[in-house]
Design a protein around this motif. Structure first.
Motif, PDB file in Angstrom:
ATOM      1  N   MET A   1       0.845  -1.193   0.000  1.00  0.00           N
ATOM      2  CA  MET A   1       0.000   0.000   0.000  1.00  0.00           C
ATOM      3  C   MET A   1       0.884   1.248   0.000  1.00  0.00           C
ATOM      4  SD  MET A   1      -2.922   1.171   2.755  1.00  0.00           S
ATOM      5  CE  MET A   1      -3.916  -0.266   2.383  1.00  0.00           C
ATOM      6  N   ALA A   2       0.625   2.153  -0.938  1.00  0.00           N
ATOM      7  CA  ALA A   2       1.460   3.351  -1.073  1.00  0.00           C
ATOM      8  C   ALA A   2       1.303   4.271   0.132  1.00  0.00           C
ATOM      9  CB  ALA A   2       1.077   4.097  -2.349  1.00  0.00           C
ATOM     10  N   THR A   3       2.381   4.977   0.469  1.00  0.00           N
ATOM     11  CA  THR A   3       2.359   5.937   1.564  1.00  0.00           C
ATOM     12  C   THR A   3       2.606   7.335   1.010  1.00  0.00           C
ATOM     13  OG1 THR A   3       4.737   5.849   1.984  1.00  0.00           O
ATOM     14  CG2 THR A   3       3.359   4.165   3.061  1.00  0.00           C
ATOM     15  N   ILE A   4       2.502   8.315   1.877  1.00  0.00           N
ATOM     16  CA  ILE A   4       2.748   9.698   1.483  1.00  0.00           C
ATOM     17  C   ILE A   4       4.193   9.885   1.015  1.00  0.00           C
ATOM     18  CG2 ILE A   4       3.364  10.445   3.823  1.00  0.00           C
ATOM     19  CD1 ILE A   4       1.966  13.085   3.245  1.00  0.00           C
ATOM     20  N   TYR A   5       5.107   9.078   1.587  1.00  0.00           N
ATOM     21  CA  TYR A   5       6.518   9.166   1.205  1.00  0.00           C
ATOM     22  C   TYR A   5       6.737   8.591  -0.200  1.00  0.00           C
ATOM     23  CZ  TYR A   5       6.900  10.155   6.149  1.00  0.00           C
ATOM     24  OH  TYR A   5       6.728  10.713   7.395  1.00  0.00           O
ATOM     25  N   ASP A   6       5.972   7.547  -0.535  1.00  0.00           N
ATOM     26  CA  ASP A   6       6.057   6.992  -1.884  1.00  0.00           C
ATOM     27  C   ASP A   6       5.583   8.009  -2.913  1.00  0.00           C
ATOM     28  OD1 ASP A   6       6.950   4.506  -0.917  1.00  0.00           O
ATOM     29  OD2 ASP A   6       4.879   3.859  -0.566  1.00  0.00           O
ATOM     30  N   VAL A   7       4.500   8.712  -2.584  1.00  0.00           N
ATOM     31  CA  VAL A   7       3.959   9.731  -3.489  1.00  0.00           C
ATOM     32  C   VAL A   7       4.973  10.853  -3.673  1.00  0.00           C
ATOM     33  CG1 VAL A   7       2.146  11.471  -3.801  1.00  0.00           C
ATOM     34  CG2 VAL A   7       1.562   9.216  -2.895  1.00  0.00           C
ATOM     35  N   PRO A  15       7.424  15.379   1.251  1.00  0.00           N
ATOM     36  CA  PRO A  15       6.194  14.895   1.884  1.00  0.00           C
ATOM     37  C   PRO A  15       5.319  16.054   2.372  1.00  0.00           C
ATOM     38  CG  PRO A  15       8.067  13.582   2.601  1.00  0.00           C
ATOM     39  CD  PRO A  15       8.633  14.734   1.831  1.00  0.00           C
ATOM     40  N   LYS A  16       5.950  17.170   2.776  1.00  0.00           N
ATOM     41  CA  LYS A  16       5.190  18.328   3.243  1.00  0.00           C
ATOM     42  C   LYS A  16       4.327  18.893   2.113  1.00  0.00           C
ATOM     43  CE  LYS A  16       4.064  21.463   6.301  1.00  0.00           C
ATOM     44  NZ  LYS A  16       3.287  21.106   7.498  1.00  0.00           N
ATOM     45  N   THR A  17       4.854  18.906   0.904  1.00  0.00           N
ATOM     46  CA  THR A  17       4.091  19.407  -0.246  1.00  0.00           C
ATOM     47  C   THR A  17       2.895  18.498  -0.532  1.00  0.00           C
ATOM     48  OG1 THR A  17       6.050  20.425  -1.230  1.00  0.00           O
ATOM     49  CG2 THR A  17       4.192  19.964  -2.691  1.00  0.00           C
ATOM     50  N   VAL A  18       3.100  17.194  -0.436  1.00  0.00           N
ATOM     51  CA  VAL A  18       1.994  16.248  -0.633  1.00  0.00           C
ATOM     52  C   VAL A  18       0.903  16.505   0.407  1.00  0.00           C
ATOM     53  CG1 VAL A  18       1.319  13.817  -0.686  1.00  0.00           C
ATOM     54  CG2 VAL A  18       3.524  14.519  -1.645  1.00  0.00           C
ATOM     55  N   SER A  19       1.340  16.722   1.658  1.00  0.00           N
ATOM     56  CA  SER A  19       0.392  16.995   2.732  1.00  0.00           C
ATOM     57  C   SER A  19      -0.410  18.263   2.458  1.00  0.00           C
ATOM     58  CB  SER A  19       1.135  17.127   4.067  1.00  0.00           C
ATOM     59  OG  SER A  19       0.254  17.470   5.108  1.00  0.00           O
ATOM     60  N   ARG A  20       0.271  19.284   1.941  1.00  0.00           N
ATOM     61  CA  ARG A  20      -0.413  20.540   1.641  1.00  0.00           C
ATOM     62  C   ARG A  20      -1.464  20.350   0.542  1.00  0.00           C
ATOM     63  NH1 ARG A  20       4.904  24.548   1.588  1.00  0.00           N
ATOM     64  NH2 ARG A  20       5.003  24.885   3.870  1.00  0.00           N
ATOM     65  N   VAL A  21      -1.151  19.533  -0.454  1.00  0.00           N
ATOM     66  CA  VAL A  21      -2.105  19.263  -1.529  1.00  0.00           C
ATOM     67  C   VAL A  21      -3.344  18.551  -0.980  1.00  0.00           C
ATOM     68  CG1 VAL A  21      -2.497  17.934  -3.645  1.00  0.00           C
ATOM     69  CG2 VAL A  21      -0.369  19.229  -3.336  1.00  0.00           C
ATOM     70  N   MET A  22      -3.116  17.564  -0.108  1.00  0.00           N
ATOM     71  CA  MET A  22      -4.224  16.788   0.426  1.00  0.00           C
ATOM     72  C   MET A  22      -5.118  17.623   1.340  1.00  0.00           C
ATOM     73  SD  MET A  22      -2.702  13.000   1.265  1.00  0.00           S
ATOM     74  CE  MET A  22      -1.616  13.642   2.559  1.00  0.00           C
ATOM     75  N   ASN A  23      -4.510  18.440   2.177  1.00  0.00           N
ATOM     76  CA  ASN A  23      -5.266  19.165   3.208  1.00  0.00           C
ATOM     77  C   ASN A  23      -5.728  20.547   2.774  1.00  0.00           C
ATOM     78  OD1 ASN A  23      -4.941  17.041   5.097  1.00  0.00           O
ATOM     79  ND2 ASN A  23      -2.876  17.786   5.570  1.00  0.00           N
ATOM     80  N   GLY A  24      -5.099  21.077   1.716  1.00  0.00           N
ATOM     81  CA  GLY A  24      -5.461  22.411   1.260  1.00  0.00           C
ATOM     82  C   GLY A  24      -5.215  23.482   2.297  1.00  0.00           C
TER      83      GLY A  24
END
Length: 351
Positions: A1-7, A15-24
């Motif tokens: 199962m993919a994680t935020i780090y994989d993305v 990973p912080k940028t991915v978090s920002r995209v998800m949470n807006g």
């Protein structure tokens, strides 16, 4: 199962940028956002709502307890399936605000506390209780939540609630019949044990009084819920008694659309045509009945869908930090008159 780090690794961002995209919760340029979203899709990454809820203290979940799905009425009785329109109205309005509705169904009041406990374990932010018909509710111990809205019912504790405006509904229907020339209006009421009966009688009497028409007890008969055979006997005796009056009614108002079905049959057996020999009106706009009877039934709608929407708006107001609904707050929702072919102009109609 993919994680935020994989993305993050696959997209070439942190990973912080991915978090920002998800949470807006912080600005991200459009190109980066599209890249991250495309990468999440390609990897099949699904954000953890539980983890986000722990961080934000918001689950965006709201619980609902009802008996409309598995209760005996849902098998085809007079109520049940139409009540699902309340649930649909709530779900539709919550979804527009990004909330998710968790529905728990019970046909036994004794099972409500366990359902409420389960919903609270899922950290719902509020709770709806939907009753099967307009009634006083006595919730068992352990069946309450901090934010709660009752729908189609009310309690002595003053829990905020949303109800059909039965008084105004019957007033509007009766006033419309009067406006179309009817002065002798028979009323086959719901049983006295039902809250709606007294409210609708109030509306009926008010419409008559406003038109200067005397209330005639001979034109008002209570129906029975003690069994189909006995109910039919009561209806038949009531109709025969009204038709034998020196001034018989020109229209019969039924406590619900199901009663109207029986009234059609009794009148047909007496070779009284609807609406030529007797106009008939119902209440509910249970469209499986009202639109399939011949002629189609004039009836006052029970506004279940709009009641659900009103309940959801009441809940959303509290969840968004607005002033909580006052103890004892009641929201009354009016139905719409569905005018069809079962009513013809009465003797007093203006040409």
């Amino acid at each position: 199962m993919a994680t935020i780090y994989d993305v993050a690794k696959a997209a070439g961002v942190s990973p912080k940028t991915v978090s920002r995209v998800m949470n807006g919760d912080a600005p991200v340029n459009v190109r980066t956002r599209e890249l991250v979203e495309a990468t999440m899709d390609s990897l099949g990454y699904v954000p953890s709502s539980a983890a986000r809820a722990m961080r934000s203290q918001r689950t965006r979940l709201v619980g609902l307890v009802t008996g409309a799905i598995s209760g005996s009425q849902a098998a085809g009785g007079a109520t049940g399936l139409p009540d699902l329109q309340i649930v649909q109205g709530i779900q539709r309005t919550l979804a527009e605000s990004g909330m998710t509705l968790l529905v728990s169904d019970t046909s036994e009041p004794g099972g409500v506390p366990q359902l409420v406990r389960t919903l609270r374990e899922h950290r719902v932010e509020g709770l709806f209780y939907v009753a099967s018909h307009h009634q006083r509710i006595e919730l068992p111990d352990g069946a309450r939540a901090a934010r709660m809205v009752l729908v189609n019912g009310f309690d002595d504790a003053g829990t905020p609630c949303v109800l059909p405006d039965d008084t105004e509904g019957q007033w509007a229907l009766t006033a419309a019949l009067i406006a179309r020339g009817h002065r002798r209006i028979g009323f086959l009421t719901l049983p006295a044990a039902l809250v709606a009966q007294g409210l609708r009688l109030e509306g009926y009497a008010r419409a008559l009084a406003e038109a200067g028409i005397a209330y005639d007890p001979a034109l008002v008969v209570e129906t029975s819920h003690s069994g189909a055979a006995q109910e039919r006997e009561v209806l038949q005796a009531a109709i025969e008694g009204m038709l034998a009056l020196e001034e018989p009614p020109t229209v019969l108002c039924c406590g619900n659309d199901r009663l109207a079905v029986a009234v059609y049959g009794i009148l047909r057996a007496r070779e009284v045509k609807v609406p030529e020999g007797m106009s008939v009106a119902g209440y509910d706009d249970y469209r499986v009945i009202s639109e399939t009877l011949y002629p189609q039934l004039t009836t006052m709608e029970l506004p279940y869908g709009r009641m659900g929407e009103a309940a959801a708006r009441l809940m959303l107001g509290e969840l968004r930090g607005k002033k909580p609904a006052a103890i004892g707050a009641r929201v009354l929702v009016e139905g719409e008159l569905r005018w069809r072919d079962s009513v013809t102009p009465g003797p007093a109609a203006v040409a």
